[in-house]
Design an enzyme around this catalytic site. Structure first.
Site, PDB file in Angstrom:
ATOM      1  N   GLU A  48      -6.272   7.450  -2.084  1.00  0.00           N
ATOM      2  CA  GLU A  48      -5.947   6.126  -1.548  1.00  0.00           C
ATOM      3  C   GLU A  48      -6.177   4.996  -2.551  1.00  0.00           C
ATOM      4  O   GLU A  48      -5.689   3.875  -2.355  1.00  0.00           O
ATOM      5  CB  GLU A  48      -6.760   5.844  -0.282  1.00  0.00           C
ATOM      6  CG  GLU A  48      -6.475   6.766   0.885  1.00  0.00           C
ATOM      7  CD  GLU A  48      -5.067   6.613   1.435  1.00  0.00           C
ATOM      8  OE1 GLU A  48      -4.481   5.526   1.291  1.00  0.00           O
ATOM      9  OE2 GLU A  48      -4.553   7.596   2.015  1.00  0.00           O
ATOM     10  N   HIS A  85       3.080   6.766  -6.808  1.00  0.00           N
ATOM     11  CA  HIS A  85       2.125   7.758  -7.303  1.00  0.00           C
ATOM     12  C   HIS A  85       2.827   9.117  -7.353  1.00  0.00           C
ATOM     13  O   HIS A  85       2.687   9.876  -8.324  1.00  0.00           O
ATOM     14  CB  HIS A  85       0.907   7.812  -6.371  1.00  0.00           C
ATOM     15  CG  HIS A  85      -0.287   8.477  -6.966  1.00  0.00           C
ATOM     16  ND1 HIS A  85      -1.529   8.450  -6.376  1.00  0.00           N
ATOM     17  CD2 HIS A  85      -0.450   9.204  -8.107  1.00  0.00           C
ATOM     18  CE1 HIS A  85      -2.393   9.117  -7.114  1.00  0.00           C
ATOM     19  NE2 HIS A  85      -1.751   9.593  -8.164  1.00  0.00           N
ATOM     20  N   TYR A 108     -11.305   6.614   2.410  1.00  0.00           N
ATOM     21  CA  TYR A 108     -10.684   5.288   2.383  1.00  0.00           C
ATOM     22  C   TYR A 108     -11.624   4.254   1.773  1.00  0.00           C
ATOM     23  O   TYR A 108     -11.232   3.464   0.905  1.00  0.00           O
ATOM     24  CB  TYR A 108     -10.268   4.862   3.791  1.00  0.00           C
ATOM     25  CG  TYR A 108      -8.970   5.474   4.248  1.00  0.00           C
ATOM     26  CD1 TYR A 108      -7.751   4.946   3.839  1.00  0.00           C
ATOM     27  CD2 TYR A 108      -8.957   6.575   5.091  1.00  0.00           C
ATOM     28  CE1 TYR A 108      -6.546   5.507   4.259  1.00  0.00           C
ATOM     29  CE2 TYR A 108      -7.759   7.144   5.517  1.00  0.00           C
ATOM     30  CZ  TYR A 108      -6.560   6.600   5.091  1.00  0.00           C
ATOM     31  OH  TYR A 108      -5.373   7.165   5.507  1.00  0.00           O
ATOM     32  N   HIS A 156       1.758   4.761  -2.725  1.00  0.00           N
ATOM     33  CA  HIS A 156       1.861   6.215  -2.573  1.00  0.00           C
ATOM     34  C   HIS A 156       3.218   6.729  -3.061  1.00  0.00           C
ATOM     35  O   HIS A 156       3.309   7.784  -3.703  1.00  0.00           O
ATOM     36  CB  HIS A 156       1.672   6.602  -1.107  1.00  0.00           C
ATOM     37  CG  HIS A 156       0.268   6.483  -0.606  1.00  0.00           C
ATOM     38  ND1 HIS A 156      -0.812   7.023  -1.264  1.00  0.00           N
ATOM     39  CD2 HIS A 156      -0.234   5.867   0.503  1.00  0.00           C
ATOM     40  CE1 HIS A 156      -1.919   6.768  -0.583  1.00  0.00           C
ATOM     41  NE2 HIS A 156      -1.592   6.064   0.492  1.00  0.00           N
ATOM     42  N   HIS A 179       0.822  -1.212   0.000  1.00  0.00           N
ATOM     43  CA  HIS A 179       0.000   0.000   0.000  1.00  0.00           C
ATOM     44  C   HIS A 179       0.859   1.266   0.000  1.00  0.00           C
ATOM     45  O   HIS A 179       0.667   2.161  -0.834  1.00  0.00           O
ATOM     46  CB  HIS A 179      -0.907  -0.016   1.233  1.00  0.00           C
ATOM     47  CG  HIS A 179      -1.771   1.197   1.367  1.00  0.00           C
ATOM     48  ND1 HIS A 179      -3.104   1.216   1.022  1.00  0.00           N
ATOM     49  CD2 HIS A 179      -1.495   2.466   1.793  1.00  0.00           C
ATOM     50  CE1 HIS A 179      -3.607   2.417   1.233  1.00  0.00           C
ATOM     51  NE2 HIS A 179      -2.638   3.198   1.711  1.00  0.00           N
ATOM     52  N   GLU A 180       1.805   1.332   0.934  1.00  0.00           N
ATOM     53  CA  GLU A 180       2.600   2.553   1.047  1.00  0.00           C
ATOM     54  C   GLU A 180       3.505   2.759  -0.165  1.00  0.00           C
ATOM     55  O   GLU A 180       3.736   3.898  -0.588  1.00  0.00           O
ATOM     56  CB  GLU A 180       3.416   2.538   2.340  1.00  0.00           C
ATOM     57  CG  GLU A 180       2.580   2.513   3.619  1.00  0.00           C
ATOM     58  CD  GLU A 180       1.608   3.681   3.738  1.00  0.00           C
ATOM     59  OE1 GLU A 180       1.841   4.742   3.108  1.00  0.00           O
ATOM     60  OE2 GLU A 180       0.598   3.537   4.442  1.00  0.00           O
TER      61      GLU A 180
END
Length: 675
Positions: free
Chosen positions: A493, A471, A606, A468, A464-465
């Site tokens: 998210e 992105h 979220y 980011h 997940h992180e």
């Protein structure tokens, strides 16, 4: 994935070694230069894009990294004086930004450019959007108000900035701790105690347990003693009591600011710029989802109640209900009993270094990039790793840097997040600035008997992180303003949530899940059991997210902003999640950092974004193949590259080939669709 010596570092490497004096000098310089630019813009007799908009945007471009570093160090430095200086820097820079956005003379120049229809029509799309967003930002900060109202709004924004910094600093600095005997921690694995510090209390040696995630989560999941779990939860939710008053004051001030600007509530003010647009649409979404999730939760609650009743009967105690400290423990027990899978078993196959390399390989292949770890890199702590990023199909095309700071330590930010440090933008000479991002997390550290081992949930967090990180890295906009931070809050998210899906793919798990001692690949049976457990507890887990979203809206969608945070938090949590707070007098809102960290009236995002992430994954990646390079590049160019310079709905439609649907999300959590 190669490793490179420090001497071969590519691109302008940032300096994180800043003393308090350095930080203050940086802040003074930024403010001084900013005022000079604003003064010059305000003097323009005939404002144009070139003499008004471009200078303001170039100032943002050129000073973004120094601003970010000055603020960032409060989250990672081991030197308290540096953390203090960084917090003060954030306050000063925030105050300067608020003052800047209240300058009527600068706003008039910006407005003049917007009103020049001929020039606006001649601008390139991103330049035109830049003018529109600048004017909108000034207007939303009160420049259309009377002078007295502007002064009032400016004072409110200044106070909100102070409160936000105090709230965050309290969470970072005030880790809770409690002492337990080995018996009180029965159920925890042996390596939980390996290297764990102890303390003598009343002549008894006890283990020190903190409220940092690597300490807290295992206890809440595996400690057999209900009193142990309850005691730790109380410590965790009581450690920042001053934050309740801070949040309540902030909520009142946000409501006042919104009404000054002509909005009924703070939520209306915030949501105007999001995909959802209105509070009612958010509430309809949350309540509709809650009804659907209740169907799953009803079955899950019955099973958990059965387990707890049996435990109470075995102990000769009456059943007294389900409490918040029971949620993780019994949810974990259901997963272990039904699917014969436990965190203790899976951790053996998730050594952190191997998992990290495997996940980086996934991103390299998906995005057409190549990563090189830098040996002996200039970093702020010995735990930190630094990487270069290159285009995979062009050995000479450098892309940027990212840093990984993944283990807990005193004074460090205690959750998981990504900090965009330097944005990618077009320089005046036509070249591009190289982006930089930092991932902060708090995964377990190595012990004397084992390397750092992750749970499967930890691996999902890494996926997940990293979403980011890339992105931010892959956004290619002309102006830094349109990088990661400007992506709509209820979409930001979605790309990261989508990448969590890779952690449930058997073919992906086989790439990096190996036993930390033997190197043997994860057994096929364990993969099947892990994947089968994916939706275990999905109803209760997502209801917990609904609760946070409803609490957020409850405090931010009121006209006067007068709320009793403590009672509202307790009432909504019990009603929505089905677990009582019992006789405890605590409040988890005191450490709910999102409410003072930019997610106010936005936490619903979220789950809102989860709808889009599920659609992207199932409709493109699952259909085309998760390792399909063309799909990966479509994702990079249509979802990541635009950053915030176009509406997320446009990016979604271009990637999906149609408008988004919620069907994939409902199916992904085990909800049957109505025919």
């Amino acid at each position: 994935m190669a490793s490179r010596a420090q001497g071969l570092l590519k691109g302008a490497v940032l300096n994180f070694a800043r003393s308090p004096r350095d930080i203050q000098a940086t802040v003074s310089s930024i403010i001084s230069r900013g005022k000079q630019v604003q003064d010059q813009v305000a003097k323009q007799i005939k404002p144009t894009f070139a003499n008004t908009i471009a200078p303001l945007a170039k100032f943002e471009n050129n000073n973004g990294a120094d601003t970010s570093i000055a603020i960032f160090l409060q989250n990672v430095s081991t030197d308290k004086s540096v953390r203090d200086a960084s917090s003060e820097a954030e306050q000063q820079l925030s105050s300067f930004r608020i003052e800047s956005l209240m300058r009527e003379d600068v706003y008039k120049s910006v407005r003049a450019v917007l009103d020049n229809k001929a020039e606006m029509e001649a601008l390139e799309p991103e330049d035109r959007l830049l003018v529109q967003k600048m004017e909108e930002e000034y207007r939303r900060n009160g420049l259309a108000l009377s002078q007295g109202q502007r002064k009032q709004l400016g004072d409110i924004r200044m106070r909100l900035s102070e409160l936000s910094i105090k709230f965050s600093r309290s969470i970072n600095e005030k880790d809770g701790r409690i002492l337990f005997t080995r018996q009180e921690l029965d159920g925890l694995s042996e390596d939980y105690f390996d290297g764990r510090p102890t303390e003598i209390e009343n002549g008894i040696e006890k283990f020190i347990v903190t409220t940092k995630y690597p300490d807290l989560v295992p206890v809440m999941q595996m400690a057999k003693s209900e009193q142990t779990r309850k005691s730790l939860m109380i410590v965790s939710e009581s450690r920042c009591p001053e934050n309740i008053a801070i949040l309540e004051e902030a909520v009142r001030l946000r409501a006042q600011a919104a009404q000054l600007l002509g909005y009924r509530t703070h939520a209306e003010f915030v949501l105007e710029q999001n995909m959802a647009k209105t509070p009612q649409k958010v509430l309809d979404f949350e309540h509709d989802l809650r009804k659907k999730l209740d169907v799953l939760a009803d079955k899950e609650i019955k099973e958990i109640e059965t387990l707890k009743r049996a435990d109470k009967a075995a102990a000769g105690e009456p059943y007294d209900g389900l409490f918040s400290w029971d949620f993780r423990f019994y949810s974990n027990m259901v997963k272990e009993r039904r699917h014969k899978v436990s965190d203790e078993e899976t951790r053996q196959y998730f050594p952190m270094k191997r998992v990290t390399r495997g996940i980086l390989d996934i991103y390299q292949n998906m995005l057409g990039l190549r990563f090189a770890k830098i040996d002996n890199a200039p970093v702020w702590h010995s735990d930190v790793e630094m990487y270069e990023i290159w285009e995979a199909n062009n050995e000479s095309q450098f892309v940027g840097h990212f840093y990984l700071d993944l283990h807990p330590r005193d004074g460090k930010y205690n959750h998981a997040c990504v900090n965009p440090i330097r944005a990618c933008f077009a320089r005046s000479d036509g070249t591009r600035e190289y982006p930089v991002a930092v991932m902060l997390a708090n995964f377990p550290k190595p012990t004397s008997s084992a390397p750092a081992l992750l749970t499967h949930d930890d691996a999902l967090t890494l996926l997940h992180e990293f979403g980011h990180v890339f992105h931010h890295i892959c956004a290619e906009t002309k102006w830094s303003r349109f990088q990661l931070d400007s992506v709509q809050m209820d979409f930001i998210e979605a790309p990261s949530q989508m990448l969590e899906s890779w952690g449930w793919e058997p073919s992906v798990l086989r790439q990096f899940a190996v036993h930390y001692k033997t190197g043997e690949p994860i057994p096929e049976d364990l993969i099947k059991r892990t994947v089968a457990a994916k939706n275990e507890g999905a109803g209760l887990f997502n209801l917990r997210q609904v609760f946070f979203g409803l609490f957020d809206m409850a405090i931010h969608n009121t006209a006067d902003g007068v709320v009793d945070v403590r009672s509202l938090y307790k009432k909504l949590r019990e009603q929505t999640t089905r677990f009582s707070a019992g006789d405890t007098d605590t409040c988890g809102a005191a450490t709910f950092g999102h409410m003072m960290g930019g997610y106010d009236a936005g936490y619903y995002g979220y789950l809102w974004a989860k709808v889009y992430s599920s659609d992207m994954y199932q409709s493109r990646f699952l259909k085309d193949g998760v390792d399909n390079p063309r799909t990966g590049m479509d994702y990079r160019y249509e979802i990541l590259r635009p950053g915030g310079c176009r509406d997320a709905a446009v990016s979604l439609e271009r990637f999906l080939g149609r408008g988004p649907s919620s069907n994939a999300f409902l199916e992904s959590i085990g909800l049957a669709l109505e025919k």
